[in-house]
Enzyme design. Structure first.
Site, PDB file in Angstrom:
ATOM      1  N   CYS A  62      12.892 -33.602  30.560  1.00 58.41           N
ATOM      2  CA  CYS A  62      11.529 -34.106  30.653  1.00 58.41           C
ATOM      3  C   CYS A  62      11.406 -35.484  30.009  1.00 58.41           C
ATOM      4  O   CYS A  62      12.382 -36.070  29.556  1.00 58.41           O
ATOM      5  CB  CYS A  62      10.567 -33.142  29.959  1.00 58.41           C
ATOM      6  SG  CYS A  62      10.743 -31.427  30.481  1.00 58.41           S
TER       7      CYS A  62
ATOM      8  N   ARG B 247       7.136 -33.053  32.977  1.00 60.38           N
ATOM      9  CA  ARG B 247       8.087 -31.959  33.109  1.00 60.38           C
ATOM     10  C   ARG B 247       8.938 -32.049  34.371  1.00 60.38           C
ATOM     11  O   ARG B 247       8.427 -32.272  35.473  1.00 60.38           O
ATOM     12  CB  ARG B 247       7.344 -30.609  33.116  1.00 60.38           C
ATOM     13  CG  ARG B 247       8.278 -29.406  33.116  1.00 60.38           C
ATOM     14  CD  ARG B 247       7.522 -28.108  33.254  1.00 60.38           C
ATOM     15  NE  ARG B 247       8.410 -26.953  33.115  1.00 60.38           N
ATOM     16  CZ  ARG B 247       8.134 -25.730  33.520  1.00 60.38           C
ATOM     17  NH1 ARG B 247       6.966 -25.481  34.093  1.00 60.38           N
ATOM     18  NH2 ARG B 247       8.999 -24.740  33.365  1.00 60.38           N
ATOM     19  N   LEU B 248      10.260 -31.880  34.165  1.00 63.18           N
ATOM     20  CA  LEU B 248      11.195 -31.588  35.250  1.00 63.18           C
ATOM     21  C   LEU B 248      11.580 -30.129  35.067  1.00 63.18           C
ATOM     22  O   LEU B 248      12.296 -29.778  34.122  1.00 63.18           O
ATOM     23  CB  LEU B 248      12.425 -32.482  35.180  1.00 63.18           C
ATOM     24  CG  LEU B 248      13.549 -32.187  36.190  1.00 63.18           C
ATOM     25  CD1 LEU B 248      13.056 -32.380  37.623  1.00 63.18           C
ATOM     26  CD2 LEU B 248      14.761 -33.075  35.929  1.00 63.18           C
TER      27      LEU B 248
ATOM     28  N   GLY C 145      31.871 -35.180  33.358  1.00 63.79           N
ATOM     29  CA  GLY C 145      33.027 -35.145  32.454  1.00 63.79           C
ATOM     30  C   GLY C 145      32.894 -36.043  31.246  1.00 63.79           C
ATOM     31  O   GLY C 145      33.901 -36.321  30.577  1.00 63.79           O
TER      32      GLY C 145
ATOM     33  N   ASN D 138      12.292 -32.381  25.204  1.00 67.36           N
ATOM     34  CA  ASN D 138      13.100 -32.893  26.303  1.00 67.36           C
ATOM     35  C   ASN D 138      14.524 -32.419  26.082  1.00 67.36           C
ATOM     36  O   ASN D 138      15.128 -32.730  25.058  1.00 67.36           O
ATOM     37  CB  ASN D 138      13.039 -34.429  26.325  1.00 67.36           C
ATOM     38  CG  ASN D 138      14.058 -35.040  27.279  1.00 67.36           C
ATOM     39  OD1 ASN D 138      14.440 -34.438  28.271  1.00 67.36           O
ATOM     40  ND2 ASN D 138      14.504 -36.253  26.958  1.00 67.36           N
TER      41      ASN D 138
ATOM     42  N   GLU E 184      17.815 -29.254  26.952  1.00 61.48           N
ATOM     43  CA  GLU E 184      18.172 -27.876  27.269  1.00 61.48           C
ATOM     44  C   GLU E 184      18.869 -27.260  26.059  1.00 61.48           C
ATOM     45  O   GLU E 184      19.766 -27.879  25.468  1.00 61.48           O
ATOM     46  CB  GLU E 184      19.135 -27.806  28.468  1.00 61.48           C
ATOM     47  CG  GLU E 184      18.588 -28.371  29.767  1.00 61.48           C
ATOM     48  CD  GLU E 184      17.492 -27.529  30.392  1.00 61.48           C
ATOM     49  OE1 GLU E 184      17.309 -26.371  29.949  1.00 61.48           O
ATOM     50  OE2 GLU E 184      16.831 -28.015  31.320  1.00 61.48           O
TER      51      GLU E 184
ATOM     52  N   ILE F 103      13.353 -26.787  35.092  1.00 61.11           N
ATOM     53  CA  ILE F 103      14.721 -26.292  35.263  1.00 61.11           C
ATOM     54  C   ILE F 103      14.779 -24.785  35.012  1.00 61.11           C
ATOM     55  O   ILE F 103      15.435 -24.048  35.729  1.00 61.11           O
ATOM     56  CB  ILE F 103      15.688 -27.009  34.294  1.00 61.11           C
ATOM     57  CG1 ILE F 103      15.644 -28.529  34.510  1.00 61.11           C
ATOM     58  CG2 ILE F 103      17.109 -26.481  34.469  1.00 61.11           C
ATOM     59  CD1 ILE F 103      16.139 -28.995  35.853  1.00 61.11           C
TER      60      ILE F 103
END
Length: 632
Positions: free
Chosen positions: A2, A51-52, A364, A76, A78, A54
């Site tokens: 977010c 907000r995005l 990566g 913001n 995870e 997920i």
């Protein structure tokens, strides 16, 4: 994933919904799914969120989120272990209304206060307002995956995921920070806590900030740093198993989502390893995405295709051509700080391509920092050995390389000369010369009146020296890794991916940057990472030997390069001159026209590659036009 914003007033002005709305709109690209705001009852504090979605796509996951009629959070990131922590908290009587990691952070803060950070495994930047105590607690994840920028003025404290939001507030009067520009020209990025804007700061990775609103007192503290001192002695077979097991766990944790996932695939070791491990846990073909170039020396698509074929992925590609640089002014605006890593260009296009298919993409990032994959680690190791073995180096190395560089002017002899001239310098100064864009000698030729005094007053080596001092008596490779993990990684590489992905509302996840994996790699002896002077990432390659093709594991490292050297001699030659040598640019007094002319001429008439330096000048001028000329 977010965008977060916030404002605290200490003066007579109330915080209004218009204040927060302006900030939210400035970071709307980070969260297109929803918007929210909170204004405290006394109108002293405002919080905003874009907000995005997920996890928990329902309205229960909306922010700002309130907890126990006391705490309010904007978050913001995870938290990958939130389900485990939720179960632990439920056993102690905590109850939850949503299925989000956001609510778990609030419960952990209620229980542990700043100690909650020790329990979080993931990437994050958040702010929690305590209505009872009238305090604001803000934190950034351990390695700096998620940004947090702030302005602390006489009557106001303002923060946001991106400083664009801070610029919307009338209390901040924008002004360039010339010290930040001085460091940028050395490092290709602006080192934390600087941003390029006077008085706007970045919260450093692994740090938290506490604001006592009643006392108007701001404190910043560190809660985590990587420790290279505790090496473990194990058989190579044990290391290989532990590396794969921990990386597999970190990858699996990052597959938790209620939206489609995929992966960036460059064809290098690190992204290929992530794709290989993702395929173990996916019932469907992993969606992979790659970027290439028409210039063969920069095109890694054949290797990406090889990996995609081996693991039967659903693979998509995109070619970057010189005309795609039309996006550069917009891209400079997105990056908001002076930023000269040219791989931001393909990273943006890769993100845009990927977002058409998925909402989350693993990558990566971090493999080189974990396992000594950069070429300068070998130079650092050699220098340490050379100084001890050959104390007469000062009498022989510099004069000899000076003669060679005059007879054979090219990029290799230029690097030899840099190396020879720094052999008798302190470690930080030597290291800066290995990695810098402009050396102090080049700056003395380049600088105009606005910057010239910095040459005597401030060296960018001081920034590196602070981090070298934190690992005294460490192995030279461990020293270099620690410095990069605290500077180049968060201020360049992670900025590149965060801005490029969030510009198109794509979430990026990095298994190699899991903090438990970092702690594991820090315990591995340096000689298992860099064997001799040039066998980089030795133990990682051994661990992946039965997983990835030899053609991928043992090919020379390319990096995510862009053929700007070729483009500046052809398609972009006129564009470069029209920007960096324009009357508008020269009138700023930053640089001497003759010095820029010489850089361009040398790049075009010899094999010395000045493309990185020319790119730094080009993007700096575009940054100035975007953020300062537009305000006149």
């Amino acid at each position: 994933m977010c965008g977060i914003t916030g404002k605290v007033s200490f003066g007579s002005s109330d915080i209004t919904t218009a204040d927060i709305d302006r900030m939210n709109k400035a970071v709307a690209h980070r969260g297109p799914d929803d918007a929210g705001m909170y204004i405290s009852p006394d109108h002293r504090v405002g919080l905003g969120h874009r907000r995005l979605a997920i996890l928990d796509l329902t309205s229960a996951g909306r922010q700002p989120m309130r907890y126990r009629d006391r705490y309010v959070i904007v978050f913001n990131g995870e938290i990958y272990n939130f389900q485990q922590k939720r179960e632990e908290l439920e056993k102690e009587g905590y109850r939850f209304k949503s299925h989000t990691d956001t609510e778990v952070i609030l419960a952990l803060y209620d229980k542990y206060k700043e100690g909650c950070l020790r329990h979080l495994r993931g990437m994050f930047a958040f702010a929690i307002y305590d209505e009872q105590k009238q305090t604001l607690f803000c934190a950034r994840d351990r390695v700096g995956k998620k940004p947090f920028k702030y302005y602390w003025g006489n009557d106001v404290f303002v923060f946001a995921s991106e400083l664009k939001a801070i610029l919307t507030q009338s209390e901040y009067q924008r002004e360039p920070d010339y010290l930040a520009i001085h460091h940028y020209l050395s490092l290709q990025y602006v080192p934390a806590p600087l941003t390029g804007f006077k008085d706007i700061r970045k919260l450093k990775p692994g740090h938290f900030l506490q604001l006592d609103i009643k006392k108007q007192k701001l404190t910043v503290n560190r809660y985590w740093q990587l420790d290279f001192r505790h090496k473990q002695t194990k058989a190579a077979a044990d290391w290989k198993k532990e590396i794969i097991d921990k990386l597999d766990e970190a990858t699996q944790l990052r597959l938790i989502a209620d939206v489609p996932l995929g992966a960036f695939l460059s064809g290098g070791i690190d992204s290929s390893a992530v794709v290989a491990l993702m395929s173990r846990h996916s019932a469907k073909p992993v969606k992979t995405f790659s970027i290439g170039f028409e210039e063969a020396g920069y095109n890694e698509l054949p290797f990406a295709r090889m990996v995609a074929k081996k693991f039967k992925t659903d693979h998509t590609e995109f070619i970057v051509r010189p005309e795609t640089i039309d996006i550069l002014p917009e891209l400079v605006g997105l990056y908001e700080e002076p930023y000269a890593d040219s791989s931001a260009l393909p990273t943006y296009y890769l993100s845009k391509l990927t977002r058409q298919h998925v909402t989350v993409a693993l990558n990566g990032d971090g493999g080189d920092e974990n396992f000594a994959g950069y070429p300068w680690y070998g130079v650092q190791k050699f220098t340490d050995w050379y100084q001890k073995l050959l104390p007469l180096h000062k009498l022989t190395a510099a004069p000899a390389t000076r003669v060679i560089s005059r007879l054979y002017p090219n990029t290799f002899t230029d690097r030899m000369l840099r190396f020879a001239h720094t052999l008798d310098q302190p470690t930080a100064a030597r290291y800066l010369n290995y990695i810098c864009y402009f050396t102090d000698v080049q700056k003395s030729d380049l600088y105009g009146p606005q910057l010239r005094h910095f040459l005597k007053e401030v060296s960018s080596a001081e920034i590196l020296a602070e981090h070298f001092a934190a690992v005294p008596d460490a192995h030279p490779v461990d020293e270099a890794q620690y410095v990069d993990i605290n500077t180049y990684l968060p201020d360049d590489l992670l900025v590149k991916v965060d801005i490029a992905t969030m510009a198109v509302a794509l979430e990026g996840r990095s298994p190699f940057l899991d903090h438990e994996f970092l702690e594991l790699s820090a315990s591995i002896p340096a000689n298992l990472k860099l064997r001799g002077l040039n066998t980089k990432k030795y133990i990682l390659k051994q661990a992946l030997h039965d997983i990835l093709p030899d053609e991928v594991l043992y090919r020379p490292k390319k990096g995510f390069g862009v053929p700007i050297g070729t483009w500046f001699r052809s398609d972009l030659k006129n564009y470069l001159r029209s920007v960096v040598l324009s009357p508008r640019s020269l009138s700023r007094g930053l640089f001497e026209e003759e010095a820029i002319q010489r850089l361009i001429a040398t790049h075009n008439t010899t094999t010395i590659n000045h493309a990185p330096r020319l790119w730094a000048l080009l993007t700096l001028e575009l940054w100035w036009r975007r953020y300062f000329d537009s305000q006149k």
